[in-house]
Every structure is written in structure tokens, then in C-alpha cells.
Design a protein around this motif. Structure first.
Motif, short mmCIF file in Angstrom:
data_model
loop_
_atom_site.label_atom_id
_atom_site.label_comp_id
_atom_site.label_asym_id
_atom_site.label_seq_id
_atom_site.Cartn_x
_atom_site.Cartn_y
_atom_site.Cartn_z
N ILE A 210 0.87 -1.34 0.04
CA ILE A 210 -0.04 -0.05 0.07
C ILE A 210 0.80 1.21 0.08
O ILE A 210 0.49 2.42 -0.37
CB ILE A 210 -0.96 0.00 1.20
N GLY A 211 2.29 0.86 0.21
CA GLY A 211 3.17 2.23 0.44
C GLY A 211 3.73 2.40 -0.88
O GLY A 211 4.61 3.41 -0.86
N ALA A 212 3.50 1.87 -2.10
CA ALA A 212 4.10 2.01 -3.37
C ALA A 212 2.82 2.25 -4.39
O ALA A 212 1.79 1.75 -4.23
CB ALA A 212 4.59 0.58 -3.60
N SER A 213 3.50 3.00 -5.51
CA SER A 213 2.58 3.15 -6.64
C SER A 213 2.26 1.69 -7.23
O SER A 213 3.24 0.70 -7.34
CB SER A 213 3.40 3.91 -7.58
N THR A 214 1.04 1.53 -7.76
CA THR A 214 0.84 0.17 -8.58
C THR A 214 0.04 0.62 -9.79
O THR A 214 -1.07 1.66 -9.68
CB THR A 214 0.45 -0.66 -7.79
N LEU A 215 0.06 0.01 -10.85
CA LEU A 215 -0.87 -0.08 -11.81
C LEU A 215 -1.90 -1.37 -12.05
O LEU A 215 -2.08 -1.86 -12.86
CB LEU A 215 -0.19 0.20 -13.17
N GLU A 216 -1.39 -2.32 -11.07
CA GLU A 216 -2.35 -3.38 -10.85
C GLU A 216 -3.96 -3.12 -10.77
O GLU A 216 -4.41 -2.08 -10.02
CB GLU A 216 -2.12 -3.98 -9.74
N LEU A 217 -4.84 -3.60 -11.40
CA LEU A 217 -6.20 -3.25 -11.34
C LEU A 217 -6.71 -3.57 -10.05
O LEU A 217 -6.40 -4.48 -9.31
CB LEU A 217 -7.12 -4.33 -12.32
N PRO A 218 -7.36 -2.46 -9.27
CA PRO A 218 -7.70 -2.41 -7.98
C PRO A 218 -8.91 -3.10 -7.72
O PRO A 218 -9.74 -3.44 -8.58
CB PRO A 218 -7.86 -0.81 -7.46
N MET A 219 -9.29 -3.63 -6.58
CA MET A 219 -10.41 -4.03 -6.11
C MET A 219 -11.09 -3.35 -4.72
O MET A 219 -10.43 -2.88 -3.63
CB MET A 219 -10.08 -5.71 -5.42
N GLY A 220 -12.26 -2.90 -4.94
CA GLY A 220 -12.94 -2.11 -3.93
C GLY A 220 -14.50 -2.89 -3.71
O GLY A 220 -14.72 -3.67 -3.92
N SER A 221 -15.37 -1.67 -3.22
CA SER A 221 -16.48 -2.16 -2.87
C SER A 221 -17.48 -1.32 -3.67
O SER A 221 -18.81 -1.66 -3.42
CB SER A 221 -16.84 -2.00 -1.23
N GLY A 222 -17.16 -0.68 -4.49
CA GLY A 222 -17.86 0.31 -5.07
C GLY A 222 -18.84 -0.43 -6.27
O GLY A 222 -18.53 -1.41 -6.67
N PRO A 223 -19.60 0.72 -7.13
CA PRO A 223 -20.38 0.17 -8.01
C PRO A 223 -19.59 -0.21 -9.36
O PRO A 223 -20.46 -0.78 -10.12
CB PRO A 223 -21.57 1.33 -8.15
#
Length: 614
Positions: A210-223
Motif C-alpha cells: 500500500i506504500g508503493a505506486s501500482t498499476l495493478e487493477l484495484p479491488m474495492g466495494s464500489g459500483p
């Protein structure tokens, strides 16, 4: 990063019989700073949405610059636009009230009468896009993470001295101060991240950071899910068919598009040409000349592109924007110097020759709201507050109102430049031939840093006027990434930038111009302000017991900020000028304080067929 003034304790209460915190107060479905919420418990939807809005279609938005990360926390780097479609907050605001929010990830909230803590109870239906539930542990981890990594959040949430899980799906934040009515509200704005995902491994088996930049597709809770991208150029979000909150009252009639796409451009002129070519759908105009002269292309003339101005966004926001001087540079320490620079800005001439009389000059840090200091000397409660800090503020604050210099003619400009020279003289500068020099013979000068070339003509106007009286002022436009990084590290002499204000100012004033944020890289204290009088007034705003006191204290702060001449105010207008490709529809009545595009608009198949669907 600034060392926090208190130690944050993150403990999970699991032992039987351990007393739970934050049990005072009744459970509420909403948080409101100034009045009772408009919508009662159990409400079905917001009044301004269309619950029958069709779902489908794509909306294409533009963005300036680029992006290099999908990590929404880090202070460095350029996060992709639209990440708020993936990540959610505990509470979410309505569009027809100010400073009111309703349950999203949290279904209920409570706090004691002295506002010493706040407890959120999570919605048991909330889950991440991988099916795992959103937990109280996620909330605590998210809070700890942003406090560790983000200077802005660490300042914003600095009054939190303790955070605990205090029940099944319940999180309590305890504050180091009492009486701050805003603290429960701003804790509801906390963005919640999935701890298990960030502490897991990526597709290559490498641990995430979490302390580094990333272009991995993120995963969240949103729509929406971020489903594809072209690095730095395009990012696409697709509706999550399993979104947990689709039937929540705050979401009815929203998130109507199947797909969001953000197209990035390095230059606004290029972006406008792309809009004309139907490469994206929505344009907010920021150039008066273009609004007046450049909309004669065929798609406008035949109705495929619609132009419309909206007042709604200005009803709930105050604004100060202009040329901000960095007081971390000794040449700007003297307020006479800062005031002199303002005398070289001829707004009236610009408005006549370049702006087609479309703009008004800004004369308040809370321009356009009831929080702006009124004309004339301070009176009533505002005067009482200023009397309490009389010895800490400029004497001019109690004597009268702030006014910008007025130009508009060669005679007026000549008089203003003469006044600027007089002020420079009082500050210790003299004319040595054609150069304005200090006591050491060094010519006065500085560089104005801009985010792209849009403001260049205005900045060059200011520079040329100052150079007429012996200064050496230059203008430099940089790309968006460089601008953001230099802004965060305060690496500039003068920058064209601004602040947007809500109608309920509070903790954010500390990182706009409080002493605690002056050395905090990434803060919004662009001017480098560290002033005991301003600090004292900020605390009166933060601890305001009621709306009347909040308004009076904010007006007092406005007068003091203006009296210090930290900014050469520029200009604004009372409406958003927009253009759009005519393939969308919207509710008949928009919410009072926002346009709602694209969140409550929808794809209109009939219009799209006539316009040419994307």
C-alpha cells in the motif's frame, strides 16, 4: 512527514467484559452539521433522482495530464481519475443539502453530546468485489494507513487520539478535543480499503504494498470495477453486476451507465479539438474567449452538441483562486511586497479585452457565500471575535474592508503601478536605473509556475506590468505531473492555484493556512502561512458552538487572510459553462447544489441514435 502530536492507539476489543467506548448517544441514519437531515430514517431515495432511469451506455470523460498509479492513498504520483467509483466511504452526502451525509458502508452512526467520539456501525450487507465482507478491521486499517502515508489525511484527522472496534461491526474514533461538531461528520468521509487484498499477493505471486505506486487493477466495494487501461492515456470502469449497494436509498437512481471511460490529454486545446471530434462526451469550459467564439462548429449548429450553463455547483462552494506567493521564500515575507504585486494585476483590462466581460473579480477567500466578509468594518459577533485577537491581526482588519485595485485604462494602470512602486519603496526596494533592487542591489523577481498554458496570457500580463516598474518576472508552464509534484513539495515562487470552500468550514482550514501544515509536504498551505492570529481564528471556526458563531468566525478569518495579501485574486463566474454530446437525459429537477453529471444522468437511446452513439 510531520510527526503526529499524539500516539494513535489501534486496539481491538475482544476480551469478554471489556468496556466498549462510544456508547453515548442514539443511533442515527445521518450526520448533519447545521440542521436536521431532510431525509428521515427509512427514506426510499433522494428527491432529485429518477428511480426508473434506464441502465446502459457509456459515458466518456476527459482528464488533463496523465496517471501513474491506482493507489488512492499515496501523496506522490498521479492517481487515475474515477477511483471513487471503486472505493467507498462510510457515509455519503446528498446533493440538495449542505453538510449532511447518509449511511453508505456504515448503516448508522452515534456520538455523545460533547462530540468527544463517534461510532459507526457497518452495513452487514456491504462486501468487497471479491465477495468478502467489509469489516471493522478494514476501517481501522484504512484509517491507520492514510494517517501514516498521507500528510493531508494526517492533518485532517489529527484530533483522533484513539480508534477501536467496540462491537460487532462497530468502530469508534475518540477525539483529543471536545466540542468540535465537525469531527463526526468528517470521519464519515473516511475512504475504506480492503485490508486482505492489499496485504495479499498479486497475480505474479508478489506481495502488494500500500506504500508503493501500482498499476495493478484495484479491488474495492464500489459500483464499478476498473477493468482496463492504457497507461497514462485511458482508464475504463465497468459496472459491477454484483454491487452490494445497488438498492441502498442513497444509490437509487444513480450509477446508471454501464461504463465510464476517462480519456487523458496533455493540453486543453488538444482536448477541446478531441471533444469537437466526439472523442469524449462532456466539456466544462474554462476559457472565456473559447466560450464566446469557438462553438460555431457543425455539431453545435445542428444540435448534436448542447451548450448549457449551470448555477448549482456555485451554490454550495466558496472560492479563492489566483497567484499565490510562497512565503517560504524571504522575498515574499513583507506584506507590502505582496500588496504591491496585486497593484500590477489589471483585471478590468483583461475582462474587457480577453474575457468578454464574463467574469467577476474575486475579493474573498469564501467568495460567493454568506461566509465572505461583508462590506464595511466588522460588526456584531464578528467584531467581538476580532477584538479577542486584536493584538495578533493587522490593524487594517478592524478599520474597514478589503478592496482590490481597479484598473481598466492606461491612466488607472499608471496610477496603480505608481502605488506599487511606493509600496516596494516602503519595503526597502529602490529603482537603480531600470531595475527594482533591494538593499543588496539584487533585482526583485520571481517565476510564476502554471499547470499548462491555459493561464499563460493572464500570467504574462501580470509579469509584463511588474517588469514595467523594474522587476524581473517570468512565467513557466509545466506538465501536470511536474506541476503536482512541485506543488506538493512547495517548489515554486508563485503558483496559480486556489482553494474551494464548503459552507461548513472546519478542520480543513488548518491545512489550508494553519501553522501546523506549513512544513507538511502535500498540504494545501500553498502560501506557507504560519501566523498566530490566523491560527487563533481557525480554532474558533473548528470549535464553533453554532451556525451563527461559525459564520462570524469565518468572516473574521476572511478579513485577516485578505489583509495579509497572500494572494493576487483572479476571477470567476457564477455558472458552469458546459457542452455535451446530446445523448444523455437527466431528472427534470437537478439537486440544488450540484449538476449530478454523470452520477444521476442516464444514456438516452433515442438521443444517442440521433446524435451518433459512441
Amino acid at each position: 512527514m510531520k510527526t503526529l502530536s499524539m500516539t494513535l492507539a489501534f486496539a481491538i476489543v475482544v476480551a469478554a467484559g471489556t468496556p466498549a467506548l462510544g456508547q453515548d448517544g442514539e443511533w442515527r441514519h445521518a450526520l448533519a452539521l447545521d440542521a436536521e437531515p431532510k431525509y428521515p430514517a427509512g427514506f426510499e431515495m433522494f428527491d432529485y433522482v429518477n428511480p426508473d432511469a434506464p441502465k446502459g451506455g457509456t459515458v466518456r470523460m476527459s482528464a488533463l495530464g496523465g496517471f501513474d498509479t491506482f493507489n488512492p492513498v499515496l501523496p506522490l504520483g498521479e492517481a487515475a481519475g474515477g477511483l471513487g467509483l471503486v472505493y467507498e466511504t462510510l457515509m455519503t452526502p446528498s446533493g440538495d443539502e449542505t453538510s449532511v451525509s447518509y449511511g453508505l458502508l456504515a448503516e448508522a452512526v452515534r456520538y455523545p453530546d460533547d462530540f468527544s467520539s463517534v461510532t459507526f456501525r457497518l452495513n452487514p450487507d456491504a462486501h468487497w468485489q471479491d465477495g468478502e465482507p467489509v469489516t471493522a478491521e478494514d476501517v481501522l486499517w484504512s484509517f491507520e494507513t492514510v494517517m501514516e502515508l498521507s500528510p493531508i489525511y494526517s492533518e485532517y484527522y489529527a484530533p483522533v487520539e484513539d480508534a477501536q472496534i467496540t462491537g460487532e461491526g462497530e468502530v469508534t474514533f475518540t477525539f483529543s478535543e471536545t466540542g468540535n461538531r465537525e469531527l463526526p461528520y468528517i470521519m464519515g468521509q473516511l475512504m475504506v480499503l480492503p485490508q486482505h487484498w492489499w496485504e495479499g499477493e498479486n497475480a505474479d505471486g508478489q506481495p502488494r504494498d500500500i506504500g508503493a505506486s501500482t498499476l495493478e487493477l484495484p479491488m474495492g466495494s464500489g459500483p464499478y470495477e476498473l477493468t482496463s487501461f492504457d497507461a497514462g492515456r485511458t482508464v475504463t470502469y465497468t459496472r459491477d453486476p454484483d454491487y452490494w449497494g445497488i438498492n441502498e436509498p442513497v444509490n437509487i437512481g444513480t450509477h446508471n451507465f454501464d461504463e465510464y471511460r476517462f480519456e487523458y490529454f496533455r493540453d486543453l486545446t488538444v482536448a477541446f479539438e478531441a471533444f469537437k471530434a466526439d472523442e469524449f462526451d462532456w466539456w466544462i469550459e474554462n476559457m472565456a474567449r473559447r466560450w464566446a467564439t469557438a462553438y460555431n462548429f457543425p455539431a453545435v449548429e445542428d444540435g448534436r452538441v448542447v451548450r448549457e450553463e449551470f448555477e448549482e455547483p456555485y451554490r454550495a462552494a466558496g472560492l479563492m483562486v489566483g497567484f499565490i506567493m510562497n512565503l517560504r521564500d524571504p522575498k515574499f515575507e513583507n506584506p507590502l511586497v505582496r500588496q504591491a504585486i496585486n497593484y500590477a494585476f489589471d483585471f478590468e483590462e483583461l475582462n474587457r479585452t480577453m474575457f468578454y466581460e464574463q467574469y467577476q473579480r474575486i475579493d474573498s477567500f469564501f467568495y460567493g457565500t454568506e461566509l465572505a466578509a461583508p462590506d464595511g468594518p466588522p460588526q456584531g459577533l464578528e467584531l467581538e471575535i476580532l477584538e479577542e485577537v486584536r493584538d495578533l491581526v493587522p490593524t487594517s482588519v478592524l478599520e474597514g474592508e478589503y478592496t482590490n485595485p481597479v484598473g481598466g485604462s492606461e491612466d488607472a494602470l499608471r496610477a496603480n503601478l505608481q502605488e506599487a512602486l511606493r509600496l516596494f519603496g516602503e519595503a526597502g526596494y529602490t529603482l537603480n536605473g531600470t531595475q527594482l533592487v533591494d538593499a543588496n542591489g539584487q533585482q526583485f523577481g520571481f517565476e510564476i509556475m502554471l499547470n499548462g498554458p491555459t493561464i499563460e496570457p493572464i500570467a504574462l500580463h501580470l509579469a509584463q506590468n511588474l517588469n514595467r516598474i523594474g522587476a524581473n518576472v517570468t512565467v513557466r508552464s509545466v506538465d501536470s505531473v511536474q506541476f503536482v509534484n512541485r506543488l506538493r513539495s512547495f517548489d515554486y515562487d508563485v503558483v496559480y492555484q486556489g482553494w474551494t470552500q464548503s459552507l461548513s468550514p472546519g478542520n480543513e482550514q488548518r491545512y489550508f493556512w494553519g501553522s501546523s501544515s506549513v512544513d507538511e509536504e502535500g498540504s494545501s498551505n500553498y502560501a506557507g502561512i504560519s501566523d498566530p492570529g490566523i491560527d487563533a481564528l481557525i480554532e474558533r471556526i473548528v470549535m464553533a458552538p453554532d451556525r451563527d458563531y461559525l459564520v462570524a468566525a469565518t468572516r473574521a478569518l476572511d478579513r485577516v487572510l485578505l489583509a495579509h495579501h497572500f494572494v493576487v485574486p483572479s476571477y470567476t463566474r457564477g455558472a458552469y459553462p458546459t457542452a455535451r454530446w446530446n445523448r444523455f437525459s437527466r431528472p427534470e429537477t437537478l439537486p440544488e447544489f450540484e449538476i449530478g453529471f454523470p452520477s444521476i444522468w442516464w444514456w438516452d437511446e433515442e438521443k444517442a441514435a440521433a446524435t451518433g452513439g459512441n
